[in-house]
Design a protein around this motif. Structure first.
Motif, PDB file in Angstrom:
ATOM      1  N   GLN A 104      94.351  34.216  12.622  1.00 41.24           N
ATOM      2  CA  GLN A 104      93.608  33.999  10.929  1.00 41.24           C
ATOM      3  C   GLN A 104      92.320  33.296  10.963  1.00 41.24           C
ATOM      4  OE1 GLN A 104      97.285  33.019   8.858  1.00 41.24           O
ATOM      5  NE2 GLN A 104      98.747  34.424  10.002  1.00 41.24           N
ATOM      6  N   VAL A 105      92.283  32.993   9.667  1.00 39.89           N
ATOM      7  CA  VAL A 105      90.967  32.544   9.683  1.00 39.89           C
ATOM      8  C   VAL A 105      90.988  31.097   8.131  1.00 39.89           C
ATOM      9  CG1 VAL A 105      88.590  32.347   8.555  1.00 39.89           C
ATOM     10  CG2 VAL A 105      89.230  33.748  10.397  1.00 39.89           C
ATOM     11  N   TRP A 106      91.372  30.592   8.176  1.00 33.97           N
ATOM     12  CA  TRP A 106      91.689  29.189   6.845  1.00 33.97           C
ATOM     13  C   TRP A 106      90.155  28.986   6.626  1.00 33.97           C
ATOM     14  CZ3 TRP A 106      96.169  26.381   8.436  1.00 33.97           C
ATOM     15  CH2 TRP A 106      97.233  27.265   9.171  1.00 33.97           C
ATOM     16  N   CYS A 107      89.795  29.219   5.609  1.00 28.63           N
ATOM     17  CA  CYS A 107      88.461  28.167   4.656  1.00 28.63           C
ATOM     18  C   CYS A 107      88.350  27.529   3.386  1.00 28.63           C
ATOM     19  CB  CYS A 107      87.398  29.470   4.446  1.00 28.63           C
ATOM     20  SG  CYS A 107      85.249  28.903   4.147  1.00 28.63           S
ATOM     21  N   SER A 108      88.525  26.770   3.874  1.00 24.81           N
ATOM     22  CA  SER A 108      89.140  25.676   2.036  1.00 24.81           C
ATOM     23  C   SER A 108      87.401  24.997   1.658  1.00 24.81           C
ATOM     24  CB  SER A 108      90.051  24.434   2.323  1.00 24.81           C
ATOM     25  OG  SER A 108      89.876  24.457   1.422  1.00 24.81           O
ATOM     26  N   HIS A 112      88.084  15.866  -2.839  1.00 28.97           N
ATOM     27  CA  HIS A 112      88.418  14.538  -3.282  1.00 28.97           C
ATOM     28  C   HIS A 112      88.707  14.466  -1.590  1.00 28.97           C
ATOM     29  CE1 HIS A 112      88.018  14.875  -7.475  1.00 28.97           C
ATOM     30  NE2 HIS A 112      89.481  15.312  -7.799  1.00 28.97           N
ATOM     31  N   GLY A 113      87.577  15.329  -0.678  1.00 30.10           N
ATOM     32  CA  GLY A 113      87.854  14.081   0.614  1.00 30.10           C
ATOM     33  C   GLY A 113      89.075  15.395   2.149  1.00 30.10           C
ATOM     34  N   ALA A 114      89.679  16.331   0.863  1.00 38.29           N
ATOM     35  CA  ALA A 114      90.836  17.487   1.845  1.00 38.29           C
ATOM     36  C   ALA A 114      90.462  18.498   1.462  1.00 38.29           C
ATOM     37  CB  ALA A 114      92.113  16.227   1.609  1.00 38.29           C
ATOM     38  N   MET A 144      87.533  27.125   8.660  1.00 39.10           N
ATOM     39  CA  MET A 144      86.553  26.588   8.222  1.00 39.10           C
ATOM     40  C   MET A 144      86.199  25.691   6.783  1.00 39.10           C
ATOM     41  SD  MET A 144      84.864  30.181   8.690  1.00 39.10           S
ATOM     42  CE  MET A 144      83.648  30.504   7.686  1.00 39.10           C
ATOM     43  N   GLN A 145      85.095  25.486   6.655  1.00 41.53           N
ATOM     44  CA  GLN A 145      85.555  24.380   4.658  1.00 41.53           C
ATOM     45  C   GLN A 145      84.079  24.148   4.807  1.00 41.53           C
ATOM     46  OE1 GLN A 145      85.470  19.765   6.226  1.00 41.53           O
ATOM     47  NE2 GLN A 145      84.196  19.729   4.705  1.00 41.53           N
ATOM     48  N   GLN A 151      77.433  17.066   5.564  1.00 41.89           N
ATOM     49  CA  GLN A 151      78.524  18.257   6.316  1.00 41.89           C
ATOM     50  C   GLN A 151      79.830  16.923   5.760  1.00 41.89           C
ATOM     51  OE1 GLN A 151      76.714  18.456  10.244  1.00 41.89           O
ATOM     52  NE2 GLN A 151      78.031  21.051   9.469  1.00 41.89           N
ATOM     53  N   SER A 152      80.743  17.165   6.121  1.00 39.17           N
ATOM     54  CA  SER A 152      81.641  16.726   6.230  1.00 39.17           C
ATOM     55  C   SER A 152      82.535  17.463   6.933  1.00 39.17           C
ATOM     56  CB  SER A 152      82.504  16.288   4.981  1.00 39.17           C
ATOM     57  OG  SER A 152      83.870  16.068   5.077  1.00 39.17           O
ATOM     58  N   PHE A 153      83.953  17.086   8.310  1.00 37.69           N
ATOM     59  CA  PHE A 153      85.052  17.371   8.236  1.00 37.69           C
ATOM     60  C   PHE A 153      86.279  17.522   8.332  1.00 37.69           C
ATOM     61  CE2 PHE A 153      81.064  17.560  11.256  1.00 37.69           C
ATOM     62  CZ  PHE A 153      80.347  18.116  11.286  1.00 37.69           C
ATOM     63  N   ASN A 154      86.415  16.535   7.074  1.00 36.49           N
ATOM     64  CA  ASN A 154      87.712  15.941   6.510  1.00 36.49           C
ATOM     65  C   ASN A 154      88.444  17.567   6.010  1.00 36.49           C
ATOM     66  OD1 ASN A 154      87.348  13.549   6.383  1.00 36.49           O
ATOM     67  ND2 ASN A 154      85.841  13.923   4.363  1.00 36.49           N
ATOM     68  N   ALA A 155      88.241  18.746   5.454  1.00 38.91           N
ATOM     69  CA  ALA A 155      89.022  19.289   5.588  1.00 38.91           C
ATOM     70  C   ALA A 155      88.908  20.850   6.771  1.00 38.91           C
ATOM     71  CB  ALA A 155      88.302  20.559   4.943  1.00 38.91           C
ATOM     72  N   VAL A 156      88.382  21.004   7.425  1.00 41.08           N
ATOM     73  CA  VAL A 156      88.855  21.662   8.999  1.00 41.08           C
ATOM     74  C   VAL A 156      89.568  20.426   9.301  1.00 41.08           C
ATOM     75  CG1 VAL A 156      86.698  22.710   9.215  1.00 41.08           C
ATOM     76  CG2 VAL A 156      86.263  20.907   9.360  1.00 41.08           C
ATOM     77  N   ASN A 157      89.333  19.225   9.144  1.00 42.01           N
ATOM     78  CA  ASN A 157      90.806  17.947   9.900  1.00 42.01           C
ATOM     79  C   ASN A 157      91.485  18.636   9.713  1.00 42.01           C
ATOM     80  OD1 ASN A 157      89.160  16.719  12.352  1.00 42.01           O
ATOM     81  ND2 ASN A 157      88.555  15.655  11.050  1.00 42.01           N
ATOM     82  N   THR A 158      91.676  18.291   8.364  1.00 45.12           N
ATOM     83  CA  THR A 158      93.164  18.593   7.773  1.00 45.12           C
ATOM     84  C   THR A 158      93.956  19.636   8.391  1.00 45.12           C
ATOM     85  OG1 THR A 158      92.961  17.200   5.771  1.00 45.12           O
ATOM     86  CG2 THR A 158      94.792  18.601   5.193  1.00 45.12           C
TER      87      THR A 158
END
Length: 249
Positions: A104-108, A112-114, A144-145, A151-158
């Motif tokens: 699967q591929v999840w992209c958000s 608000h940091g998430a 992916m986000q 650039q941030s990595f909050n979404a991919v970390n979640t």
């Protein structure tokens, strides 16, 4: 009613330089036929959703690698626990698509940091076990986000945390597209950039690891606790035979 999104221009990849593309990135790692089956989820219902546009680019790249892709449209997906027993056609279809998939591929978007509620709702509708079948366990996952700002990595970390919780094998590489509104043209196609190249890298790795794990997917979700709970005893002679085969390999 199907909730599969049609992929516009599936064979048109203007940002891709085919001189550097390996058409079968998993060759030599295992059987890459039939094509690996990849489900893609995105996390925004905006008409111009950058997470959806990024997923569509990922799907085109995956198809160029020989994969079969399906993109789920969450437009009419209810909230978790909104419908008694989750008895809603969108929930049923999402679960069947997850069972169909090998990866699967999840992209958000990052909001608000998430991750977004739409993204989380899709994952929340996927049970760990369903009538003896596992919609996510043992499958590969790429995260992916897209961001409106730097650039941030909050979404991919979640998403990585959620992938672990869903007992998926999340690949090492990931994609984070900053200022996404600058990265897509008016037609919704991603412009050539290092961000696009990273998505190609991620999809290449996803195909490779999915093929690598394909022969072992069943064994990787065979657990002592579940055998004990179901009363499924191990045949000692078969277990010794398997160990002997492994030792001689």
């Amino acid at each position: 009613m199907s909730r599969l999104r049609a992929l516009p221009e599936p064979d048109h990849l203007p940002a891709l330089d085919r001189r550097f593309l390996i058409d079968r990135p998993a060759i030599g790692l295992g059987g890459d036929q039939p094509p690996v089956r990849i489900l893609l989820l995105y996390g925004s219902l905006r008409e111009r959703s950058f997470s959806r546009l990024a997923v569509e680019e990922a799907a085109r790249i995956l198809q160029a690698f020989g994969a079969e892709t399906r993109i789920f449209d969450p437009s009419d997906l209810p909230l978790p626990d909104q419908i008694a027993g989750d008895d809603h056609p969108a929930v049923h279809e999402l679960r069947e698509l997850s069972l169909w998939s090998e990866g699967q591929v999840w992209c958000s978007p990052e909001r608000h940091g998430a991750i977004t509620g739409i993204m989380k709702a899709q994952i929340d509708h996927l049970p760990l076990e369903m009538k003896g079948r596992r919609p996510t366990q043992g499958r590969t996952l790429a995260v992916m986000q897209v961001s409106g700002g730097s650039q941030s990595f909050n979404a991919v970390n979640t998403l990585r945390l959620l992938g672990r919780w869903m007992r998926m094998f999340t690949i090492p590489n990931q994609s984070s597209v900053a200022m996404a509104y600058k990265e897509f043209d008016e037609a919704g196609r991603m412009k050539p950039s290092s961000y696009y190249d990273r998505i190609v890298d991620v999809m290449e790795e996803l195909v490779r690891i999915t093929v690598l794990m394909r022969p072992h997917a069943g064994q990787l979700v065979d657990r002592y606790s579940e055998r004990k709970a179901s009363g499924t005893m191990v045949d000692p002679s078969a277990d010794r035979a398997n160990a002997a085969l492994a030792d001689s390999a």
